[in-house]
Design an enzyme around this catalytic site. Structure first.
Site: not given
Length: 237
Positions: A43, A190, A70, A50
């Site tokens: 992501h 999640h 994503e 990150h």
């Protein structure tokens, strides 16, 4: 069989905290696949706190399972996905300053925008999934936008699981049944963890894929990466 896609963002977070290339994101992705996971998720965010855009480019030729990218489909994200051509792209309505994803798309209010984005990616041969809350109307809306799948935002399930797992899963079953009714594939992600994953899978066994990062990487600190992936795969059987 429900596939396990491991989100390796947290590996990149640890690397970026110190600089250099330790831990090596590419090596971890290789090991995750070798240990049995059926996909890699990343992501990338605009601030690259990150996973970096270059990580995405470097990962593509190395991944032998399914590659899922994503993120919020801003222009730079769309360009990156069209450059890399992953197996799947997951559209997430993240603000630039969000710590983590915290809600799904309103697929009715954003129908025009999402329809255009889905067409762009599908024309490129990329399976497109829309991140939604567990609401059958949002699932139906995703179908109208031209998505191939939806990914259910599972934080509400995870947060309520310990108190009343039957109540926690109920809206997800309804949304999952709507996805099946309208012919959409089904992903989930999640805050899924070893505590709550097996029950989720038992109740919605037609889930195509779960994307798990934070909890899995935390577990790996104690169990080791190979054993952790083994246990997550067992929870999906």
């Amino acid at each position: 069989m429900t596939k396990l896609s491991v989100n390796i963002n947290k590996v990149a977070t640890l690397r970026n905290a110190r600089g250099g290339n330790n831990p090596d994101v590419l090596a971890v992705a290789h090991d995750v696949e070798m240990f049995g996971a059926q996909g890699i998720t990343v992501h990338p965010r605009p601030d690259e706190r990150h996973i970096r855009y270059q990580d995405v480019r470097d990962l593509k030729p190395l991944i032998t399972t399914e590659f899922n990218i994503e993120g919020n489909p801003i222009d730079s994200f769309v360009d990156l996905v069209l450059e890399v051509i992953p197996k799947q792209v997951t559209l997430v309505p993240d603000g630039h300053d969000q710590i983590t994803s915290n809600h799904g798309w309103d697929t009715i209010e954003n129908k025009g925008f999402l329809t255009d984005i889905c067409k762009t990616f599908r024309d490129a041969g990329i399976r497109t999934s829309i991140f939604v809350d567990p609401d059958p109307k949002m699932v139906e809306g995703a179908k109208a936008c031209g998505a191939d799948r939806v990914e259910l935002y599972t934080e509400p399930y995870a947060s309520q699981y310990a108190a009343d797992r039957a109540a926690a899963i109920a809206p997800f079953i309804a949304a999952a049944e709507e996805a099946r009714r309208v012919g959409l594939g089904l992903n989930a992600g999640h805050d899924l963890s070893l505590e709550n994953l097996q029950y989720f899978h038992e109740m919605i066994p037609w889930t195509d894929e779960v994307s798990i990062g934070h909890a899995l990487i935390c577990d790996a600190l104690y169990l080791g990466l190979q054993e952790t992936i083994k246990q997550y795969l067992l929870a999906l059987k």
